[in-house]
Design an enzyme around this catalytic site. Structure first.
Site, mmCIF file in Angstrom:
data_model
loop_
_atom_site.group_PDB
_atom_site.id
_atom_site.type_symbol
_atom_site.label_atom_id
_atom_site.label_comp_id
_atom_site.label_asym_id
_atom_site.label_seq_id
_atom_site.Cartn_x
_atom_site.Cartn_y
_atom_site.Cartn_z
ATOM 1 N N SER A 21 37.855 56.432 43.602
ATOM 2 C CA SER A 21 37.679 56.590 45.310
ATOM 3 C C SER A 21 38.518 55.743 45.921
ATOM 4 O O SER A 21 39.292 55.934 46.918
ATOM 5 C CB SER A 21 36.342 56.521 45.979
ATOM 6 O OG SER A 21 35.948 55.310 45.845
ATOM 7 N N ILE A 97 38.520 42.922 31.394
ATOM 8 C CA ILE A 97 38.796 41.766 31.922
ATOM 9 C C ILE A 97 40.257 41.183 31.547
ATOM 10 O O ILE A 97 40.347 41.393 30.371
ATOM 11 C CB ILE A 97 37.875 40.766 31.799
ATOM 12 C CG1 ILE A 97 36.316 41.018 32.318
ATOM 13 C CG2 ILE A 97 38.264 39.496 31.988
ATOM 14 C CD1 ILE A 97 35.245 40.113 32.103
ATOM 15 N N ASN A 112 42.010 42.569 43.462
ATOM 16 C CA ASN A 112 40.750 43.431 42.956
ATOM 17 C C ASN A 112 39.665 43.449 44.196
ATOM 18 O O ASN A 112 39.737 42.543 45.049
ATOM 19 C CB ASN A 112 40.205 42.721 42.098
ATOM 20 C CG ASN A 112 38.784 43.150 41.419
ATOM 21 O OD1 ASN A 112 38.808 44.448 41.119
ATOM 22 N ND2 ASN A 112 37.663 42.547 41.403
ATOM 23 N N HIS A 114 35.732 44.021 45.076
ATOM 24 C CA HIS A 114 34.240 43.598 44.604
ATOM 25 C C HIS A 114 33.180 44.140 45.455
ATOM 26 O O HIS A 114 33.319 43.742 46.687
ATOM 27 C CB HIS A 114 34.301 42.346 44.154
ATOM 28 C CG HIS A 114 32.974 42.275 43.308
ATOM 29 N ND1 HIS A 114 32.910 42.336 41.939
ATOM 30 C CD2 HIS A 114 31.933 41.282 43.850
ATOM 31 C CE1 HIS A 114 31.488 41.773 41.679
ATOM 32 N NE2 HIS A 114 30.850 41.323 42.678
ATOM 33 N N GLU A 147 41.989 33.221 37.058
ATOM 34 C CA GLU A 147 41.486 33.171 35.560
ATOM 35 C C GLU A 147 39.836 33.205 35.382
ATOM 36 O O GLU A 147 39.527 33.417 34.302
ATOM 37 C CB GLU A 147 41.928 32.108 34.908
ATOM 38 C CG GLU A 147 43.675 32.097 34.694
ATOM 39 C CD GLU A 147 44.243 30.805 34.402
ATOM 40 O OE1 GLU A 147 43.399 29.862 33.857
ATOM 41 O OE2 GLU A 147 45.546 30.719 34.395
HETATM 42 C C1 GRF Z 1 33.939 50.004 43.375
HETATM 43 O O1 GRF Z 1 32.368 49.710 43.805
HETATM 44 C C2 GRF Z 1 34.744 48.648 43.236
HETATM 45 O O2 GRF Z 1 34.093 47.796 44.217
HETATM 46 C C3 GRF Z 1 34.296 48.105 41.908
HETATM 47 O O3 GRF Z 1 34.365 49.264 41.175
HETATM 48 C C4 GRF Z 1 33.985 50.413 41.898
HETATM 49 C C5 GRF Z 1 35.104 51.400 41.658
HETATM 50 O O4 GRF Z 1 34.904 52.571 42.625
HETATM 51 N N1 GRF Z 1 34.993 46.854 41.253
HETATM 52 P P1 GRF Z 1 35.929 53.679 42.585
HETATM 53 O O5 GRF Z 1 36.361 53.945 41.042
HETATM 54 O O6 GRF Z 1 37.246 53.157 43.373
HETATM 55 O O7 GRF Z 1 35.477 54.955 43.230
#
Ligand code: GRF
Length: 194
Positions: A21, A97, A112, A114, A147
């Site tokens: 997404s 990772i 990234n 999160h 890191e």
């Molecule tokens: C999201 O919740 C993101 O924060 C986490 O993994 C999920 C990925 O969702 N790191 P999508 O594949 O982008 O829908």
């Protein structure tokens, strides 16, 4: 920060492992005239996932990386990044990772997303843990990758209220909506025109 010269857009790679997404929202943003990126490449460690179906449909160049051996996997990825002149890597649900040496080699150009208000709840199962701890708020964060896991400099965050009857599932749903809006903002913020 990643420097952009003049009005040129830079090439960006999105790394995924599943749903995609955020890939979708990054691609949508990239098509805007005012955006600063072109999504040149999608990297995934899994083949039969919705994110890859989407990349195929949108005709974005994608590579499936076999991760049995991390060293050779990262070597392949680095070569694809070079070949495609990638200047920014966006991790979007990438469940591997990256090694310290990979991160060092690519410099401060990996970001990234999160699903928590970092530095709280690094790692997995963020929503379950936030609800269990009776947190009033949760949210999402886009940060530079360093890191240490989920510990790089924060670029942007969005805070949302945890509702009384929230389950991890519906909290995830609400936060994901915010993630999809936040990622393009973060990209725009880290790319500086000179
Ligand atoms: C999201 O919740 C993101 O924060 C986490 O993994 C999920 C990925 O969702 N790191 P999508 O594949 O982008 O829908």
């Amino acid at each position: 920060m990643v420097k952009l010269i003049g009005k040129n857009k830079i090439n960006c790679a999105v790394f995924i492992s599943g749903r995609g997404s955020n890939l979708k929202s990054i691609l949508k943003y990239s098509k805007k005239k005012s955006s600063k990126i072109i999504v040149k490449l999608v990297i995934s460690n899994k083949c039969n996932v919705p994110g890859i179906t989407f990349a195929k449909k949108k005709k974005i160049n994608f590579k499936i990386i076999n991760y049995k051996n991390i060293k050779s996997a990262e070597k392949k990825i680095m070569n694809f990044l070079k070949k495609n002149k990638i200047k920014l890597v966006c991790l979007a649900g990438f469940m591997k990772i990256l090694s310290k040496s990979f991160i060092r080699k690519f410099g401060n150009k990996i970001i990234n997303i999160h699903p928590s208000l970092l530095p709280k709840y690094k790692g997995l199962n963020t929503h379950e843990r936030a609800i269990k701890n009776n947190e009033k708020y949760s949210g999402c964060t886009v940060h530079f990758v360093n890191e240490k896991l989920d510990s790089g400099k924060i670029i942007i965050q969005k805070k949302i209220k945890i509702l009384k009857n929230d389950t991890p599932k519906n909290l995830e749903k609400r936060i994901l909506k915010e993630e999809n809006k936040l990622y393009p903002k973060a990209i725009s913020k880290v790319l500086i025109r000179i």
